[in-house]
Design a protein around this motif. Structure first.
Motif, mmCIF file in Angstrom:
data_model
loop_
_atom_site.group_PDB
_atom_site.id
_atom_site.type_symbol
_atom_site.label_atom_id
_atom_site.label_comp_id
_atom_site.label_asym_id
_atom_site.label_seq_id
_atom_site.Cartn_x
_atom_site.Cartn_y
_atom_site.Cartn_z
ATOM 1 N N ILE A 113 0.839 -1.199 0.000
ATOM 2 C CA ILE A 113 0.000 0.000 0.000
ATOM 3 C C ILE A 113 0.872 1.246 0.000
ATOM 4 N N GLN A 121 -0.715 -4.088 3.752
ATOM 5 C CA GLN A 121 -1.954 -4.289 4.503
ATOM 6 C C GLN A 121 -2.434 -5.716 4.247
ATOM 7 N N TYR A 153 -11.600 -3.869 2.547
ATOM 8 C CA TYR A 153 -11.321 -2.925 1.460
ATOM 9 C C TYR A 153 -11.947 -1.557 1.759
ATOM 10 N N GLU A 156 -9.733 0.156 4.224
ATOM 11 C CA GLU A 156 -8.550 0.713 3.552
ATOM 12 C C GLU A 156 -8.914 1.988 2.782
ATOM 13 N N ARG A 159 -9.003 4.768 5.314
ATOM 14 C CA ARG A 159 -7.639 5.131 5.713
ATOM 15 C C ARG A 159 -6.925 5.930 4.625
#
Length: 180
Positions: A113, A121, A153, A156, A159
């Motif tokens: 990532i 991740q 997902y 993520e 984030r």
């Protein structure tokens, strides 16, 4: 008496040799592998990134089988490696001819990532797969896809600053295997 024993031993040996000559339904294969998450940060794979897979499959009957797949995508600064297990319920899973299947799957993958302070991740979760294929003699070709639970997902995406929109996450594979 010894002649009948000799014939009996020869018959048993012949029967066991015939049984050993029959192939099992154990299959080993390779394939292409695509993973797509939309929307997603640019560092996650999308449908333009193709990787490869190796897998083993064992039909327990004509209607039930299991598959274990290792996969890897390494393209355009995107890197994902992982595995997926699949329980397959369908028709034609242990014999030559047309086959169709569906069932649950579970995956575990590690993806590079692009967030500051973190270089990879791990994504885990359930999915549901569908597949169609054809077996000719000992060779099987399948086209399969899996819809995955988007929870990891979506986390993520948050984030990475993409908001709370739930992504569509799926995989597609073109597989070829040999039955031993």
């Amino acid at each position: 008496m010894s002649g009948s024993r000799l014939w009996m031993a020869a018959a048993l040996l012949g029967a066991s040799a015939a049984t050993m000559a029959e192939p099992t339904n154990f299959r080993v294969g390779v394939g292409s592998f695509q993973l797509d998450s939309d929307p997603a940060p640019a560092y996650l794979p999308d449908n333009s990134d193709t990787g490869f897979s190796v897998f083993a499959e064992m039909p327990q009957s004509d209607n039930t089988a299991t598959r274990f797949m290792l996969y890897r995508i390494d393209q355009d600064d995107k890197f994902t490696t992982g595995f997926q297990t699949q329980l397959m319920w369908g028709v034609g899973l242990s014999q030559p001819g047309f086959r169709a299947y569906t069932g649950p799957s579970w995956h575990h993958e590690k993806t590079r990532i692009g967030r500051p302070g973190k270089n990879h991740q791990v994504f885990n979760g359930w999915g549901w797969q569908l597949g169609l294929g054809y077996q000719y003699k000992a060779v099987t070709v399948d086209l399969a896809g899996t819809v995955r639970d988007p929870h990891d997902y979506r986390t993520e995406n948050r984030r990475a600053g993409l908001g709370k929109k739930t992504p569509s996450v799926y995989t597609t594979s073109l597989l070829i295997s040999y039955r031993f």
